[in-house]
Design an enzyme around this catalytic site. Sequence first.
Site, short mmCIF file in Angstrom:
data_model
loop_
_atom_site.label_atom_id
_atom_site.label_comp_id
_atom_site.label_asym_id
_atom_site.label_seq_id
_atom_site.Cartn_x
_atom_site.Cartn_y
_atom_site.Cartn_z
N HIS A 1 16.00 -73.30 45.28
CA HIS A 1 14.87 -72.65 44.62
C HIS A 1 15.35 -71.46 43.78
O HIS A 1 14.68 -70.43 43.67
CB HIS A 1 13.86 -72.17 45.67
CG HIS A 1 12.42 -72.25 45.22
ND1 HIS A 1 11.56 -73.22 45.64
CD2 HIS A 1 11.69 -71.46 44.40
CE1 HIS A 1 10.37 -73.03 45.12
NE2 HIS A 1 10.42 -71.96 44.35
N TYR B 1 3.01 -78.74 45.79
CA TYR B 1 3.12 -78.06 47.08
C TYR B 1 1.97 -78.60 47.92
O TYR B 1 0.87 -78.84 47.39
CB TYR B 1 2.93 -76.55 46.92
CG TYR B 1 4.10 -75.80 46.33
CD1 TYR B 1 5.35 -75.83 46.94
CD2 TYR B 1 3.93 -75.02 45.19
CE1 TYR B 1 6.41 -75.11 46.40
CE2 TYR B 1 4.98 -74.29 44.65
CZ TYR B 1 6.22 -74.34 45.27
OH TYR B 1 7.26 -73.62 44.74
N LYS C 1 12.65 -81.97 45.95
CA LYS C 1 13.39 -80.82 45.42
C LYS C 1 13.56 -79.76 46.51
O LYS C 1 12.58 -79.38 47.16
CB LYS C 1 12.61 -80.23 44.24
CG LYS C 1 13.13 -78.91 43.68
CD LYS C 1 12.40 -78.57 42.40
CE LYS C 1 12.74 -77.19 41.86
NZ LYS C 1 12.16 -76.09 42.63
N THR D 1 8.31 -80.24 46.41
CA THR D 1 9.24 -79.13 46.71
C THR D 1 9.17 -78.83 48.20
O THR D 1 8.08 -78.62 48.75
CB THR D 1 8.86 -77.89 45.87
OG1 THR D 1 9.04 -78.22 44.49
CG2 THR D 1 9.75 -76.70 46.22
N SER E 1 4.23 -76.98 37.45
CA SER E 1 4.13 -76.54 38.85
C SER E 1 2.69 -76.59 39.35
O SER E 1 1.75 -76.41 38.56
CB SER E 1 4.65 -75.11 38.95
OG SER E 1 4.22 -74.50 40.14
C1 LIG Z 1 9.70 -67.57 37.91
C2 LIG Z 1 9.99 -68.79 38.69
C3 LIG Z 1 8.94 -69.50 39.26
C4 LIG Z 1 9.20 -70.67 40.00
N1 LIG Z 1 8.16 -71.39 40.48
C5 LIG Z 1 8.40 -72.58 41.11
C6 LIG Z 1 7.33 -73.41 41.51
O1 LIG Z 1 6.16 -73.10 41.32
N2 LIG Z 1 7.65 -74.58 42.12
C7 LIG Z 1 8.94 -74.96 42.36
O2 LIG Z 1 9.17 -76.04 42.92
N3 LIG Z 1 9.97 -74.19 41.97
C8 LIG Z 1 9.73 -73.02 41.35
N4 LIG Z 1 10.78 -72.25 40.92
C9 LIG Z 1 12.16 -72.71 41.13
C10 LIG Z 1 12.61 -73.58 39.96
O3 LIG Z 1 11.96 -74.78 39.91
C11 LIG Z 1 14.13 -73.86 40.05
O4 LIG Z 1 14.41 -74.42 41.30
C12 LIG Z 1 14.97 -72.61 39.83
O5 LIG Z 1 14.40 -71.81 38.83
C13 LIG Z 1 16.39 -72.99 39.46
O6 LIG Z 1 17.18 -71.85 39.31
P1 LIG Z 1 17.45 -71.13 37.89
O7 LIG Z 1 16.23 -70.34 37.60
O8 LIG Z 1 18.62 -70.27 38.19
O9 LIG Z 1 17.68 -72.20 36.87
C14 LIG Z 1 10.53 -71.09 40.21
C15 LIG Z 1 11.58 -70.36 39.63
C16 LIG Z 1 11.33 -69.23 38.88
C17 LIG Z 1 12.47 -68.48 38.27
#
Ligand SMILES: Cc1cc2nc3c(=O)[nH]c(=O)nc-3n(C[C@H](O)[C@H](O)[C@H](O)COP(=O)(O)O)c2cc1C
Length: 428
Positions: free
Chosen positions: A324, A183, A300, A210, A159
Amino acid sequence: MTRTAVNDGDATSRHGKTGAARPRTERHLPRWSELRPLLRPRPVELDPTKRRLSRALTVADLRAVAKRRTPRAVFDYTDGAAETETSLRRAQEAFARVEFRPRVLRDVTVVDTTTTILGRPSTLPLAFAPTGFTRMMHHEGERAVVRVAEGAGIPYALSTLGTTSIEDMAAAAPHARKWFQLYVWRGDRAAGKELVERAQAAGYEALILTVDVPVAGARLRDVRNGLTIPPSLTLRTVLDTALHPRWWLNLLTTDPLSFASLTSWEGTVAELIDKMFDPSVTSRDLSWLRETWSGPLIVKGIQHVDDARMVVDHGADAVVVSNHGGRQLDRAATPLEVLPAVVDAVGDRAEVLLDGGVRSGADVVAAVALGAKACLVGRAYLYGLMAGGERGVRRVVDILTGEIVRTLQLLGVDSVTRLEPTHVRLRP
Ligand SMILES: Cc1cc2nc3c(=O)[nH]c(=O)nc-3n(C[C@H](O)[C@H](O)[C@H](O)COP(=O)(O)O)c2cc1C
């Protein structure tokens, strides 16, 4: 030894009615020769992490371990979602509504879990999603995750809010399939361009843009817990130290927790997003990125068929149907429900991936049957990381692999590439 059989319920009640004598069961004291073969003590596992992980049979089990082992604010940051958390709940409920349609009398002695993602082989239809602040969950952070991804033969996306630099992650796992998630910074396209160029120079395979974070979602657990990055020492966190000494010790005795691709930041996650992220990003920026990045480009955060068409028209090679993980818009479209229409709309021109609420191998199988090329998982691997560092993430892959294989066998399908929509129905 039983010398007279005990009658079944019917016979007993008949005896009861007629008043006939009840048959007697003769008993004797247990003999050592009979007991001995039954005594099979489990070998004692002295390594506590190994013990914890081997007892966890599901991702839900690992979540429970993670909850015990991390400070509440850290667990809630990972586990939580926006507002009423309905988006996340619905994503998981959609998987619970899956009804598999198995076929029988197929040879499933061996099943093949391999597929291709972005045209390259992957041992599973699975990738680790980008997650910010990963070293906050466990000090081994992104390095642990990428090493597991490398060993397992699946991609992992770093990320922009990662806590390990682009180059350090590449050095930790030179042969891993590494993606970089971007981002776009407010008023500073040059900063984004620099990150993209660094990712390209470090051998990253694909870029993810994203698109579902124009502003921060309202993650109320974080507000209630007063979570800041890095965690602040308040009265509550000092008290928490007593409950999670190891986590705090690791935090305070390893590299300071900071963003690797950001100049230093101190504040809440929402403040960071609102200050740094650009809410004016449009398809023009996608075209700019398409010109800047020569490898595969993934968008995404797609939740609408028209947006899927639009980003593919602007050069996206793949889309992730995603809200997300429910962390942005609450009551957003549910990824598994949107998936078939997106596959219909762009599946012949782009790969369609899915994330949100994937907690088991059966979830992955269902999404692939409905047209996803692969699933991304976020929380699933983070629970493993919190439960046991690198070994915990590996345990997640083992659990998901076992579940994918078993589900395929029970479905009567010998390869993930042969899954079809007819194998699955979403119950109303
Ligand atoms: C703690 C955490 C931090 C996340 N940080 C980002 C991020 O920095 N960039 C991003 O595109 N998605 C981020 N996401 C979303 C994840 O990429 C993903 O879309 C999401 O976790 C999918 O759902 P799940 O956790 O139920 O598998 C984050 C998710 C979590 C749980």
